[in-house]
Design a protein around this motif. Sequence first.
Motif, mmCIF file in Angstrom:
data_model
loop_
_atom_site.group_PDB
_atom_site.id
_atom_site.type_symbol
_atom_site.label_atom_id
_atom_site.label_comp_id
_atom_site.label_asym_id
_atom_site.label_seq_id
_atom_site.Cartn_x
_atom_site.Cartn_y
_atom_site.Cartn_z
ATOM 1 N N LEU A 264 1.005 -8.074 -0.561
ATOM 2 C CA LEU A 264 2.159 -8.534 -1.334
ATOM 3 C C LEU A 264 1.936 -8.109 -2.778
ATOM 4 O O LEU A 264 0.891 -8.411 -3.364
ATOM 5 C CB LEU A 264 2.281 -10.060 -1.237
ATOM 6 C CG LEU A 264 3.456 -10.717 -1.951
ATOM 7 C CD1 LEU A 264 4.766 -10.373 -1.257
ATOM 8 C CD2 LEU A 264 3.285 -12.233 -1.977
ATOM 9 N N VAL A 265 2.904 -7.376 -3.338
ATOM 10 C CA VAL A 265 2.799 -6.889 -4.713
ATOM 11 C C VAL A 265 3.927 -7.491 -5.529
ATOM 12 O O VAL A 265 5.103 -7.408 -5.140
ATOM 13 C CB VAL A 265 2.869 -5.350 -4.773
ATOM 14 C CG1 VAL A 265 2.769 -4.873 -6.222
ATOM 15 C CG2 VAL A 265 1.765 -4.730 -3.926
ATOM 16 N N TYR B 281 6.735 -5.103 -3.197
ATOM 17 C CA TYR B 281 6.251 -4.618 -1.908
ATOM 18 C C TYR B 281 5.728 -5.794 -1.112
ATOM 19 O O TYR B 281 5.012 -6.654 -1.627
ATOM 20 C CB TYR B 281 5.127 -3.591 -2.074
ATOM 21 C CG TYR B 281 4.579 -3.114 -0.736
ATOM 22 C CD1 TYR B 281 5.205 -2.094 -0.031
ATOM 23 C CD2 TYR B 281 3.463 -3.715 -0.168
ATOM 24 C CE1 TYR B 281 4.725 -1.678 1.214
ATOM 25 C CE2 TYR B 281 2.976 -3.309 1.066
ATOM 26 C CZ TYR B 281 3.612 -2.297 1.761
ATOM 27 O OH TYR B 281 3.145 -1.898 2.984
ATOM 28 N N TRP B 282 6.076 -5.833 0.189
ATOM 29 C CA TRP B 282 5.486 -6.787 1.132
ATOM 30 C C TRP B 282 5.473 -6.110 2.498
ATOM 31 O O TRP B 282 6.529 -5.698 2.999
ATOM 32 C CB TRP B 282 6.301 -8.080 1.165
ATOM 33 C CG TRP B 282 5.788 -9.088 2.176
ATOM 34 C CD1 TRP B 282 4.497 -9.275 2.570
ATOM 35 C CD2 TRP B 282 6.570 -10.048 2.897
ATOM 36 N NE1 TRP B 282 4.420 -10.281 3.497
ATOM 37 C CE2 TRP B 282 5.664 -10.781 3.716
ATOM 38 C CE3 TRP B 282 7.923 -10.362 2.937
ATOM 39 C CZ2 TRP B 282 6.100 -11.802 4.564
ATOM 40 C CZ3 TRP B 282 8.352 -11.379 3.774
ATOM 41 C CH2 TRP B 282 7.453 -12.090 4.563
ATOM 42 N N PRO C 192 -3.631 0.841 0.526
ATOM 43 C CA PRO C 192 -5.008 1.208 0.189
ATOM 44 C C PRO C 192 -5.448 0.518 -1.104
ATOM 45 O O PRO C 192 -4.624 0.273 -2.005
ATOM 46 C CB PRO C 192 -4.934 2.725 -0.001
ATOM 47 C CG PRO C 192 -3.698 3.152 0.718
ATOM 48 C CD PRO C 192 -2.743 2.007 0.623
ATOM 49 N N PRO C 193 -6.724 0.200 -1.208
ATOM 50 C CA PRO C 193 -7.211 -0.437 -2.446
ATOM 51 C C PRO C 193 -6.949 0.399 -3.688
ATOM 52 O O PRO C 193 -6.842 -0.132 -4.794
ATOM 53 C CB PRO C 193 -8.718 -0.596 -2.191
ATOM 54 C CG PRO C 193 -8.875 -0.545 -0.704
ATOM 55 C CD PRO C 193 -7.789 0.350 -0.207
ATOM 56 N N THR C 194 -6.839 1.699 -3.508
ATOM 57 C CA THR C 194 -6.646 2.606 -4.649
ATOM 58 C C THR C 194 -5.173 2.861 -4.969
ATOM 59 O O THR C 194 -4.875 3.689 -5.837
ATOM 60 C CB THR C 194 -7.332 3.948 -4.351
ATOM 61 O OG1 THR C 194 -6.799 4.481 -3.122
ATOM 62 C CG2 THR C 194 -8.845 3.758 -4.202
ATOM 63 N N GLU C 195 -4.274 2.166 -4.273
ATOM 64 C CA GLU C 195 -2.847 2.405 -4.500
ATOM 65 C C GLU C 195 -2.492 2.194 -5.973
ATOM 66 O O GLU C 195 -2.911 1.201 -6.598
ATOM 67 C CB GLU C 195 -2.023 1.449 -3.645
ATOM 68 C CG GLU C 195 -0.537 1.716 -3.655
ATOM 69 C CD GLU C 195 -0.152 2.890 -2.759
ATOM 70 O OE1 GLU C 195 0.550 3.799 -3.249
ATOM 71 O OE2 GLU C 195 -0.545 2.889 -1.583
#
Length: 693
Positions: free
Chosen positions: A14-15, A28-29, A34-37
């Motif tokens: 969830l962003v 975003y949900w 990725p952790p690097t997004e």
Amino acid sequence: MLDVYRLDDGQQTLVLAVATDRLPQVVYWGAPLPPTEDLDAVCAAHVIDITGGMLDENPDLSICPEAGRSFQGQPGLILSAGDGAPILPKFTATEVDASAGLKVVSKDAANGLTLTIDFVVDAQTHVITCQTTLDTRIPVQLHWLAAPVMPAPQQSIDMIDVSGRWCDEFQLNRTPWTPGIHMRENRTGRSGHEHFPGLLIPISGATDTSGECYAFHYGWSGGHTMIAEELQDGRRQVQFGHAARTQTTPGTQFQTAPLYLTYSDSGMNGCAVSFQRHVRDRIVTWPKPDQPRPVHYNCWEAVYFDHDLPVLTDIADRAAALGAERFVLDDGWFGKRNDDTTSLGDWTIDPRKFPDGLTPLIDHVLGLGMTFGIWFEPEMVNQDSDLCRAHPDWVLGPADQIAGRQQHVLNMALPDVRDYLYDHIAAVLGDYDVYYIKWDHNRVLPAPDAVQAEGTYALLARLRADFPLVEIESCASGGGRIDFGILSRTQRVWLSDSNDAIERLRIQHDAALFLPSAVTGSHVGPRVCHTSGRTLDITFRAWVAAQRHMGFEMDPRELDAREIAVLSEVTQWWKDNRDWMRFADILRLDSADLAVTAEQHLAADGGRFVVFAGKSATSKQIAPRPLRLTALDPAAIYRISLKNRAEIAPLSRGTTALKDRPLELSGAYLMRHGITLPWSFPERMWVVEGTRL
């Protein structure tokens, strides 16, 4: 200035984007990123275009959309001043605390408002819990407050919400997305048969076992409103909150119930498993967590109001011999209660039926190795009762209201009412060895009012604090009050007043999208079902009950020798398997035969499973279609066997392997081809046990 925050639990991301002068937006949900997004790029990609017929800037679809910022859909907050003038909030100052989950505090200084939004992530159950709190400088009238508002996926064709009625609860309804609002509003004053507070949004093509799905549950027992809206620009939002206009008095603080969210890329089962685990492991508090779930016996459909000590002790003897471990005395033990027209509220033992009190019956039950439970309906009152004659002012609603089941509702907002109920319930719990309450609620409120549920919560909290070993079942004409809010205060739900095994098969299968086995009561009813008139064989009735928290609710004196043998055998099977099944995931299977309702209970470690394949009608095709399993290790080998092969009918004439022996097959085969079951009549259940080798 734009700050971006992400919440991850391994199954979903969830962003949220937070501007200092705006409320946060969910940008975003869905599936884990990725952790690097690059989250700034995610925010940029979230912005939609503008064309003719639109405003020059798209109003934010924030976690509380604001009419004061030109948002053209349903706002997340509607309130007015004491003089009735509408207040149009515009929150501008935002602070974020990301030390544990996410807490967002936004202020509207001009109107004296503070909005606090909390998100908490559970990395084990994969459920996000969120909640909205509104504080005001001066008293205001609240008309609507949404829990954190979530965007809905535009790749979805339809949504699945839940309706129902008495004896046919948890009906799943698919509603296509169309421009405008789809609203479900429960104004009965309880979470209700009619509008269960849950929503599933599958992405196009999703099934029980595959595809993407988003799920919501609003954990509140007092009635709710759900809004799923498609805006003109194509964006979609989902809102949940208390039923609109049920917080009837001005105040300075308002709070939604928790809203539970989850996302799955393994079909609707992924959402179901998250909710099942979260209810069982996070929401319910167990009086004795290490104690096995006991087999129930409830006497209601055996004797109704006709309580006679020799009859009850005889029934208790027979129930214990069948394997029951808890005896529940249902309605009829108090006041002058010979039918449903009298004595609700008079919670003293009827000396006509029990001249020596409940001690002789309880001593007999305990002597059989069972524990004792008892029925109450605390929130209700009959007009023909000593309580109503003494305190007509305690009745909720007008004197000329329409009664329900010959009864009215007590005003649980009144401290005197709660004190009276506490004193009388505590007297029974204190004087007798009672370790279980069946807590009923047999009619809707005359008008919805949030403080009624809050009063009931307060009474339950007081009783649980003083009697922590007493387990409580939520029953409201069956499934009329089932939600995560009541389950945070109880340990079991009575899913439906229907003990018809065909109806139960469907009801509990669909309820598994939200509820685990451990809290879901399912009883073997009479040979002739009292609510449907249908006659069903004992094997089918017993296996349907064995899918959940098993019990009996018939007159055991009606059973013949065969029925006693079958019920005893299935009950012993349930006892032998209950410890691992309590923590198993209930996985709905995609059956190619519409007459078959099938599910797979998979152990927490994946090492064993049981498949229940219930046939409620005649199949369209002659031979059974293969039944695909799910969530197995493709590379592992499993030994599967038909538990109840003795029930094979003479018309099943083939050489299906499972008739004669176990099979050892790969998880890949079981999930891609499936198991081939013998032919059967309708109203039968196949039970297949599996073990990973």
